[in-house]
Design an enzyme around this catalytic site. Structure first.
Site, PDB file in Angstrom:
ATOM      1  N   LEU A   1       3.695  45.905 -32.522  1.00 38.36           N
ATOM      2  CA  LEU A   1       2.858  44.953 -33.239  1.00 38.36           C
ATOM      3  C   LEU A   1       2.717  43.714 -32.357  1.00 38.36           C
ATOM      4  O   LEU A   1       3.663  43.344 -31.651  1.00 38.36           O
ATOM      5  CB  LEU A   1       3.494  44.548 -34.580  1.00 38.36           C
ATOM      6  N   ASP A   2       1.554  43.067 -32.414  1.00 36.53           N
ATOM      7  CA  ASP A   2       1.379  41.817 -31.681  1.00 36.53           C
ATOM      8  C   ASP A   2       2.426  40.805 -32.121  1.00 36.53           C
ATOM      9  O   ASP A   2       2.895  40.838 -33.267  1.00 36.53           O
ATOM     10  CB  ASP A   2      -0.006  41.222 -31.941  1.00 36.53           C
ATOM     11  N   VAL A   3       2.739  39.870 -31.236  1.00 34.77           N
ATOM     12  CA  VAL A   3       3.763  38.868 -31.557  1.00 34.77           C
ATOM     13  C   VAL A   3       3.395  38.083 -32.815  1.00 34.77           C
ATOM     14  O   VAL A   3       4.267  37.736 -33.626  1.00 34.77           O
ATOM     15  CB  VAL A   3       3.984  37.924 -30.351  1.00 34.77           C
TER      16      VAL A   3
ATOM     17  N   THR B   1       1.637  39.139 -35.370  1.00 34.58           N
ATOM     18  CA  THR B   1       1.445  40.018 -36.528  1.00 34.58           C
ATOM     19  C   THR B   1       2.782  40.326 -37.177  1.00 34.58           C
ATOM     20  O   THR B   1       3.737  40.697 -36.499  1.00 34.58           O
ATOM     21  CB  THR B   1       0.763  41.338 -36.114  1.00 34.58           C
TER      22      THR B   1
END
Length: 318
Positions: A138-140, A142
Site C-alpha cells: 500500500l502507498d505510504v 494509504t
C-alpha cells in the site's frame, strides 16, 4: 528510484526461463532483486504477470521494474500493529497512513516490515529478508488492510492469487468534483511520468503496464464524491493516477490533485483537507482464498478517525 527496463526476447533466447533470462540480461542486478521483482508482480511478459519458470518466446516483451538496492534485512522494532486476523499461515494488518511497507529508497526504519519482524519473528522469506512476509503493498499515505505471509508456501499461494487477479481489493476514496456516472471502469496503462520521474501517469499503449480499475458511487456531496474502488491490478499509485485521469483526483493527494485543494469553496472543509496530510484513500475490504483450506475469507477495516471527520464536514457543507 526503481530501475525500469523493457527487453524484447531475441530469437536465440527463445525457450529460456524468465528468471534465467533476466539474470543474464541484467548484469547489475542481484538474483535477490530479480526474484523480488518477479514475486512482487513487477515483471511482466507482454504486459501480463509471469512466474519465474515461464518459458519465453522470441519477440515477446519483458518489462521489469527492479527495486533499488537496500539494506540486507529489516531490523526488528517494537512498533504497535493493529492485527485484524492471525493464524499459522498469515496475518492481516490494518496499516496506518504514514507507514512505509518495507525499507528502501533511503527508509530503513519505522516500516511495517520492521514491526512485523519484532512481533512475529519468523515470516516468509520469499521476497528476501528486507520484505519479510510482504505479499503486496500500500502507498505510504494509504491506510487499510494488507495480508502478510508467515510461510513460504502461503506466500507463493497468495502471490499466485494476486497475479491471477483473484483477490478482492476494495478501497474507499473521496474524489474531487461530482462523478456523474453511478459506476464505471478505467482501463489505461500506467508508467513513470516522463516529465517527473517520481510520479506515475497514464501512458500510451505499449508505454506502460496494463491497469484496470472499477469504481462505484457511494455518496455525492456539494464538492466531492465518495467512491468504492476495486482494482484488478496492483500498479504503483493506480487508484490515484486513474482517478486523476478522470479529472476526479483523490482528495488530499498533493501529488496528483493538480492544486484542486485551493478550489474548495467551503472554508471549514478546505481547512480540514489541509489538515489531513494524506490522500483520502483507505483499503477497506480484502478477500482471498486461504492458502491452506481454500476457503474464501474476507476482512473489513473502518475508515480512520481523520477520514471520518473529513467526511462529516463534507456532508455538512452546502
Amino acid at each position: 528510484m526503481d530501475d525500469e527496463r523493457r527487453i524484447v526476447v531475441p530469437p536465440e533466447e527463445s525457450g529460456a526461463r524468465l528468471d534465467a533470462f533476466l539474470a543474464a540480461r541484467l548484469g547489475g542486478a542481484s538474483r535477490a532483486q530479480i526474484q523480488r521483482a518477479i514475486a512482487g508482480g513487477d515483471v511482466t511478459v507482454n504486459e501480463r504477470a509471469a512466474k519465474p519458470s515461464r518459458r519465453l518466446r522470441a519477440g515477446e516483451e519483458v518489462q521489469v521494474e527492479l527495486p533499488e538496492a537496500a539494506p540486507l534485512s529489516a531490523t526488528p522494532e517494537p512498533i504497535p500493529l493493529q492485527i485484524v486476523f492471525e493464524d499459522d499461515d498469515l496475518v492481516v494488518v490494518n496499516k496506518p497512513a504514514g507507514m512505509v511497507v518495507h525499507p528502501g529508497a533511503g527508509v530503513t526504519s519505522g516500516t511495517l516490515a520492521n514491526a512485523l519482524i519484532h512481533h512475529f519473528g519468523q515470516l516468509s522469506r520469499t521476497q528476501g529478508a528486507l520484505r519479510p512476509g510482504i505479499v503486496h503493498r500500500l502507498d505510504v499515505g494509504t491506510s487499510g488492510l494488507i495480508v502478510v505471509a508467515k510461510t513460504d508456501r502461503a506466500h507463493l499461494a497468495l502471490a499466485e492469487q494476486f497475479a491471477e487477479r483473484r483477490v478482492l481489493k476494495s478501497y474507499r476514496a473521496l474524489a474531487y468534483g461530482l462523478v456523474r456516472a453511478n459506476e464505471g471502469r478505467v482501463e489505461a496503462p500506467i508508467g513513470r511520468d516522463p516529465r517527473n520521474r517520481v510520479k506515475m501517469a497514464v501512458r500510451k499503449a505499449g508505454e506502460g503496464r496494463a491497469a484496470l480499475t472499477f469504481y462505484r458511487v457511494v455518496e455525492r456531496f456539494s464538492e466531492f464524491t465518495l467512491l468504492d474502488v476495486e482494482i484488478k491490478t496492483g500498479r504503483t499509485h493506480q487508484i490515484r493516477v486513474h482517478l486523476a485521469h478522470l479529472k476526479h483526483p483523490v482528495v488530499g493527494d498533493a501529488t496528483y490533485d493538480g492544486g484542486r485543494a485551493n478550489t474548495i469553496r467551503d472554508a471549514r472543509l478546505r481547512a480540514a483537507v489541509a489538515r489531513l496530510g494524506r490522500p483520502f484513500l483507505h483499503a477497506a475490504r480484502l478477500s482471498f482464498a486461504h492458502p491452506t483450506s481454500g476457503e474464501v475469507i474476507s476482512f473489513a477495516a473502518p475508515l480512520p478517525a481523520e477520514l471520518e471527520d473529513c467526511l462529516a464536514l463534507a456532508r455538512a457543507a452546502v
